[in-house]
Design an enzyme around this catalytic site. Sequence first.
Site, PDB file in Angstrom:
ATOM      1  N   CYS A   1     -24.622   2.187  30.553  1.00  0.00           N
ATOM      2  CA  CYS A   1     -24.244   3.351  31.473  1.00  0.00           C
ATOM      3  C   CYS A   1     -23.120   2.074  31.795  1.00  0.00           C
ATOM      4  CB  CYS A   1     -24.466   4.231  31.727  1.00  0.00           C
ATOM      5  SG  CYS A   1     -26.158   3.597  32.732  1.00  0.00           S
TER       6      CYS A   1
ATOM      7  N   GLY B   1     -23.826  17.078  29.489  1.00  0.00           N
ATOM      8  CA  GLY B   1     -24.694  17.842  30.165  1.00  0.00           C
ATOM      9  C   GLY B   1     -24.837  18.068  31.496  1.00  0.00           C
ATOM     10  N   GLY B   2     -24.526  16.741  31.984  1.00  0.00           N
ATOM     11  CA  GLY B   2     -24.477  16.440  34.043  1.00  0.00           C
ATOM     12  C   GLY B   2     -23.352  17.922  34.773  1.00  0.00           C
TER      13      GLY B   2
ATOM     14  N   LYS C   1     -37.965  17.139  34.773  1.00  0.00           N
ATOM     15  CA  LYS C   1     -37.960  17.920  33.271  1.00  0.00           C
ATOM     16  C   LYS C   1     -37.944  16.342  32.602  1.00  0.00           C
ATOM     17  CE  LYS C   1     -35.152  19.816  30.392  1.00  0.00           C
ATOM     18  NZ  LYS C   1     -34.355  18.597  28.863  1.00  0.00           N
TER      19      LYS C   1
ATOM     20  N   GLU D   1     -25.174  11.097  37.913  1.00  0.00           N
ATOM     21  CA  GLU D   1     -23.807   9.758  36.584  1.00  0.00           C
ATOM     22  C   GLU D   1     -24.453  10.165  34.742  1.00  0.00           C
ATOM     23  OE1 GLU D   1     -24.572   7.043  34.222  1.00  0.00           O
ATOM     24  OE2 GLU D   1     -26.395   6.035  35.186  1.00  0.00           O
TER      25      GLU D   1
ATOM     26  N   GLY E   1     -27.707  11.069  32.269  1.00  0.00           N
ATOM     27  CA  GLY E   1     -27.147  11.626  31.126  1.00  0.00           C
ATOM     28  C   GLY E   1     -25.671  11.514  31.002  1.00  0.00           C
TER      29      GLY E   1
END
Length: 501
Positions: A282, A224-225, A159, A244, A220
Site C-alpha cells: 500500500c 471494498g472499503g 473475516k 486503509e 484492502g
Amino acid sequence: MTLTAHSIIAGADAENPSVETATKTAAAAFAAYRATTPAQRGSFLDSIADEIEADRDAIVGAAVSESGLPEARISGEVGRTTGQLRLFAEVVRRGDHLGVRLDPALPDRQPLPRPDLRQRMVPLGPVAVFGASNFPLAFSTAGGDTASALAAGCPVVVKGHPAHPRTGELVARAITRAVAAHGLPAGVFSFVIGSDGQSGIELGQELVRDPRIKAVGFTGSRGGGLALVAAAAARPEPIPVYAEMSSINPVVVLPGALADGDVDALATAYVGSLTLGSGQFCTNPGLLFLPAGEDGDAFLAAVSSAVADAAGQRMLTEGIARAYEAGTATLRDTDGVRLLAQGRDGGELAPAPQVVETATLARPVIDEVFGASGVVVRYTDTDALVPHLERLEGQLTATIHYAPADADAAGRLMPVLEDTDGRILFNGWPTGVEVSHAMVHGGPFPATSDPRSTSVGTLAIERFQRPVCYQNVPADLLPDAVRDDNPWGLTRRVDGELHLP
C-alpha cells in the site's frame, strides 16, 4: 438471510455456525473481557505471540504455499506480527492509552463551584476485522487491527481472506489457545471464512451489519472499503469503519538530490522499491516527480535500464494480476502518457513491471495500479511542482529526496504535504512501515476512511475506544483507572498537569 461459514471460536469449534454465532459469542464475552486488568490483558497479548511462534513452521509453510511470497518475507511477517502484539502488551500494561484525567472538585470556586470530574477511555465493543490479501500475517488474522482492538478490550471477529484460508486458520487456532489458557470467555476471538460457493462479499456485509459489531478494521481496495463504509453508515446504529484503502505515495526528487548524489544508485533504489514484492504494498511509490534537465534525464535513463532488466514476480491472486494488467494497459493507451520502460513477463501471474511518463495529472494517471507500476512527472521548478501536489488526493505517504541546497524548496513543500499525507519521509523510500509509537499509517481520504486514525503503531488502539466522564461518583464506585490511590500505577493528568506513577 443468515449466511453459514466455517468458523473458529475458542472453546466452541462448531462445524457450520452462522456469522451470528460468532457475533453473539463476542457480545457475550465483552463484559468479562473489558474488565480484565492491564496486567491480565498484557499477558494475554504476549501469550498470543508465544502461541504463534510455537506454530511458526506450519504457519510459514502455509503462507508461502498460499501466497507465493518467499519464505524470508513470510518469516519477517511472523516477527512483525508477534512484535506488534508484544508492543501492544507493553502499552496496555503502562495504561497510557486509557488517557486518564482528573479534575478535582473546587467547591469554593466563584462564581460557581466545580464538580469532581474524572475521565478514562473505554472499549467500544466487538470489532470486525477483515484480513488483507497482501499481508497474510501482519495485516490479517492476528495483525495490527486485531492486536489493537484486543489491547483496547474489544472482542474480535476476523473475516479471513480467501487468498490464504489455511494460514488464517492456523493463526486463529493459536489465538484461541491463548484465550483458553487465560480462562477468557470463548467469544474474545472468532475467525470466520466463507464456505465453498459462498460469497465473501455477502459474508463481510452481514458481519458489518450485525448490530453486535461496534467498529470495523479493514485493509484492502477502495471499492471494498467504501462498500463497508456504506453498509456501516446505513445501519440503524452507524458504526466507524477504519479502512486503509488507496494510495499512490508521491515521491519528489529535488534538484540537489541529483546534483550532489549518485544518480544511478538513486534510480536503482527507486526501481527496487517499486518492484519489491511485485509492487503489492500500500506504500508503493506509484508517482514520482522529477526535475527537468540533464540530471533528470540521466535518472530516467538509469530507471529505464533497471526496469527493462526486471522480471515480473508472482502476484498474490489471479484477480490482482488481471487488475494490474488492465491498469497498466490503460495507462499505456492514455493520451499524453509515454511508456518509458517495461520489464519481462515472469510467467504465470507475474506480469511485467512498467514505468510511464506524463505531464498531465488526471485520471487514470492518479488512480492506484496495485503492483509494480510507476508514473513519472517532470517539473521545471517549485512553483510548477506545488500545484501538482495540491491536486493530489489523500495519501498514506509522501517522500522528498533532497540535499542541503534544496532546504528552501523542501520547506515550502512541507505544509502542502502535511495537508494530504499521513507520513512524510526524507531521503528514503516509503515501502516498509515501522511498528512503533510514533508511526502513522493513515492519511486523508481515500488513503483511509478516517484521516484521524492510523492502522500501524500504538496510536491505533484509540480507534476502538471512547471517552467516559465520571462526575461526583462515590469513591467506592469509581473504576480503578480513575481512583485517587491509582492502584494500576497509571500516568494521569490531574488538573491538566501530567503526573507520573
